[in-house]
Motif scaffolding. Structure first.
Motif, PDB file in Angstrom:
ATOM      1  N   ARG A   1      90.711  84.371  76.380  1.00 47.05           N
ATOM      2  CA  ARG A   1      91.444  85.649  76.355  1.00 47.05           C
ATOM      3  C   ARG A   1      92.926  85.426  76.615  1.00 47.05           C
ATOM      4  NH1 ARG A   1      88.851  88.487  80.835  1.00 47.05           N
ATOM      5  NH2 ARG A   1      90.397  90.085  80.415  1.00 47.05           N
ATOM      6  N   ARG A   2      93.229  84.640  77.643  1.00 51.13           N
ATOM      7  CA  ARG A   2      94.636  84.371  77.988  1.00 51.13           C
ATOM      8  C   ARG A   2      95.361  83.720  76.813  1.00 51.13           C
ATOM      9  NH1 ARG A   2      94.015  80.508  81.601  1.00 51.13           N
ATOM     10  NH2 ARG A   2      94.350  79.001  79.945  1.00 51.13           N
ATOM     11  N   ASP A   3      94.750  82.712  76.208  1.00 49.80           N
ATOM     12  CA  ASP A   3      95.390  82.020  75.082  1.00 49.80           C
ATOM     13  C   ASP A   3      95.609  82.960  73.899  1.00 49.80           C
ATOM     14  OD1 ASP A   3      95.365  79.750  76.633  1.00 49.80           O
ATOM     15  OD2 ASP A   3      93.708  78.780  75.555  1.00 49.80           O
ATOM     16  N   ARG A   4      94.628  83.812  73.619  1.00 50.89           N
ATOM     17  CA  ARG A   4      94.767  84.768  72.506  1.00 50.89           C
ATOM     18  C   ARG A   4      95.901  85.757  72.776  1.00 50.89           C
ATOM     19  NH1 ARG A   4      91.351  85.880  68.703  1.00 50.89           N
ATOM     20  NH2 ARG A   4      91.633  88.119  68.968  1.00 50.89           N
ATOM     21  N   ILE A   5      95.988  86.240  74.006  1.00 48.74           N
ATOM     22  CA  ILE A   5      97.028  87.218  74.361  1.00 48.74           C
ATOM     23  C   ILE A   5      98.412  86.591  74.232  1.00 48.74           C
ATOM     24  CG2 ILE A   5      98.008  88.557  76.277  1.00 48.74           C
ATOM     25  CD1 ILE A   5      95.006  88.929  77.198  1.00 48.74           C
ATOM     26  N   ILE A   6      98.553  85.368  74.700  1.00 48.25           N
ATOM     27  CA  ILE A   6      99.845  84.681  74.614  1.00 48.25           C
ATOM     28  C   ILE A   6     100.220  84.426  73.156  1.00 48.25           C
ATOM     29  CG2 ILE A   6     101.026  82.502  75.122  1.00 48.25           C
ATOM     30  CD1 ILE A   6      99.437  82.517  77.826  1.00 48.25           C
ATOM     31  N   ARG A   7      99.252  83.976  72.348  1.00 51.87           N
ATOM     32  CA  ARG A   7      99.515  83.653  70.941  1.00 51.87           C
ATOM     33  C   ARG A   7      99.864  84.874  70.098  1.00 51.87           C
ATOM     34  NH1 ARG A   7      94.954  80.458  70.760  1.00 51.87           N
ATOM     35  NH2 ARG A   7      93.885  82.079  69.612  1.00 51.87           N
ATOM     36  N   ARG A   8      99.250  86.002  70.359  1.00 48.86           N
ATOM     37  CA  ARG A   8      99.450  87.153  69.466  1.00 48.86           C
ATOM     38  C   ARG A   8     100.803  87.835  69.669  1.00 48.86           C
ATOM     39  NH1 ARG A   8      94.768  91.149  71.848  1.00 48.86           N
ATOM     40  NH2 ARG A   8      95.909  91.903  73.656  1.00 48.86           N
ATOM     41  N   ARG A   9     101.407  87.680  70.822  1.00 50.80           N
ATOM     42  CA  ARG A   9     102.768  88.161  71.091  1.00 50.80           C
ATOM     43  C   ARG A   9     102.990  89.633  70.744  1.00 50.80           C
ATOM     44  NH1 ARG A   9     106.825  83.218  70.252  1.00 50.80           N
ATOM     45  NH2 ARG A   9     105.430  81.639  71.015  1.00 50.80           N
ATOM     46  N   ARG A  10     102.068  90.480  71.165  1.00 49.76           N
ATOM     47  CA  ARG A  10     102.250  91.923  70.970  1.00 49.76           C
ATOM     48  C   ARG A  10     103.255  92.441  71.983  1.00 49.76           C
ATOM     49  NH1 ARG A  10      96.023  93.984  70.513  1.00 49.76           N
ATOM     50  NH2 ARG A  10      95.537  92.974  68.529  1.00 49.76           N
ATOM     51  N   SER A  11     104.060  93.369  71.559  1.00 50.89           N
ATOM     52  CA  SER A  11     105.094  93.906  72.457  1.00 50.89           C
ATOM     53  C   SER A  11     104.493  94.630  73.654  1.00 50.89           C
ATOM     54  CB  SER A  11     106.030  94.839  71.688  1.00 50.89           C
ATOM     55  OG  SER A  11     105.297  95.937  71.185  1.00 50.89           O
ATOM     56  N   ILE A  12     103.282  95.169  73.516  1.00 54.17           N
ATOM     57  CA  ILE A  12     102.695  95.891  74.650  1.00 54.17           C
ATOM     58  C   ILE A  12     102.023  94.963  75.655  1.00 54.17           C
ATOM     59  CG2 ILE A  12     102.320  97.990  73.307  1.00 54.17           C
ATOM     60  CD1 ILE A  12      99.305  97.263  73.323  1.00 54.17           C
ATOM     61  N   ASP A  13     101.818  93.699  75.303  1.00 53.78           N
ATOM     62  CA  ASP A  13     101.142  92.762  76.198  1.00 53.78           C
ATOM     63  C   ASP A  13     102.075  92.278  77.300  1.00 53.78           C
ATOM     64  OD1 ASP A  13      98.721  92.905  74.887  1.00 53.78           O
ATOM     65  OD2 ASP A  13      99.087  91.135  73.649  1.00 53.78           O
ATOM     66  N   PRO A  14     101.501  91.869  78.433  1.00 51.79           N
ATOM     67  CA  PRO A  14     102.306  91.325  79.530  1.00 51.79           C
ATOM     68  C   PRO A  14     103.114  90.122  79.063  1.00 51.79           C
ATOM     69  CG  PRO A  14     100.010  91.614  80.194  1.00 51.79           C
ATOM     70  CD  PRO A  14     100.076  91.866  78.730  1.00 51.79           C
ATOM     71  N   GLN A  15     104.307  89.997  79.620  1.00 50.13           N
ATOM     72  CA  GLN A  15     105.210  88.941  79.171  1.00 50.13           C
ATOM     73  C   GLN A  15     105.267  87.742  80.117  1.00 50.13           C
ATOM     74  OE1 GLN A  15     106.567  89.217  76.046  1.00 50.13           O
ATOM     75  NE2 GLN A  15     105.255  91.020  76.039  1.00 50.13           N
ATOM     76  N   ASP A  16     104.681  87.861  81.305  1.00 48.63           N
ATOM     77  CA  ASP A  16     104.665  86.700  82.197  1.00 48.63           C
ATOM     78  C   ASP A  16     103.257  86.518  82.766  1.00 48.63           C
ATOM     79  OD1 ASP A  16     104.403  88.002  84.918  1.00 48.63           O
ATOM     80  OD2 ASP A  16     106.291  88.901  84.308  1.00 48.63           O
ATOM     81  N   THR A  17     103.001  85.336  83.323  1.00 45.88           N
ATOM     82  CA  THR A  17     101.662  84.947  83.762  1.00 45.88           C
ATOM     83  C   THR A  17     101.122  85.856  84.860  1.00 45.88           C
ATOM     84  OG1 THR A  17     102.242  82.668  83.226  1.00 45.88           O
ATOM     85  CG2 THR A  17     100.296  82.997  84.582  1.00 45.88           C
TER      86      THR A  17
END
Length: 191
Positions: free
Chosen positions: A127-143
């Motif tokens: 999940r973490r890798d997918r979220i980082i890779r997809r780079r959606r503007s609504i997703d968290p930007q830091d760990t």
């Protein structure tokens, strides 16, 4: 085989599961291979956030959903989702992103179609890798923000696994394996 496929395929699929688990990938695959139309479970939330001059981040999205559920009841959002697809009941439809058990249960009361809930699950590292890779503007930007949001998100959706008849797809990070599970679901050979 074709008649078995058509007979066993639901015309409404409700996708749920934690953020980054692969719900969007399931929707895309079903749209391309099986002809489903994909609609967001919360069709107007981005517009609502923007109209109120709120930055559309995942955390703000979660806060707005919580507020709506508290003020208008948990069934309000599911009712809006049902209205969104009611005129499309002859089509194959996917509602992407139900967030709580009461929303899923409300959808199962639809009188105009066969509803199947699909819970897409994935290990936290996938999940973490997918979220980082997809780079959606609504997703968290830091760990740290990502960790907090993932915990809140998982807490919200985990009860959806307990819906009677729910189909659980396990995304282990192998796209072909995920697709094979979807194919088995459509053939009626997965439970």
């Amino acid at each position: 085989m074709v008649s078995q496929l058509q007979h066993s395929q639901p015309n409404i699929i409700c996708l749920t599961g934690p953020m980054g688990s692969g719900k969007g990938e399931v929707g895309i695959y079903c749209r391309i291979k099986y002809g489903y139309s994909v609609y967001p479970f919360y069709p107007s939330l981005d517009i609502e956030l923007t109209r109120n001059q709120i930055i559309p981040t995942r955390r703000n999205f979660q806060k707005k959903l919580s507020t709506m559920q508290c003020n208008e009841g948990p069934y309000k959002i599911a009712t809006l989702a049902k209205q969104q697809i009611k005129n499309r009941c002859s089509q194959k439809v996917i509602l992407d992103g139900a967030r709580c058990l009461k929303e899923v249960m409300c959808l199962h009361q639809i009188e105009f179609g066969k509803v199947v809930t699909v819970y897409v699950d994935a290990p936290i590292d996938v999940r973490r890798d997918r979220i980082i890779r997809r780079r959606r503007s609504i997703d968290p930007q830091d760990t740290e923000e990502l960790r907090k949001v993932m915990l809140v998100d998982l807490h919200c959706v985990k009860d959806c696994k307990d819906v009677n008849g729910v189909v659980i797809l396990n995304n282990i990070g192998d796209i072909n394996f995920l697709h094979s599970q979807i194919d088995r679901l459509m053939a009626g050979t997965i439970d």
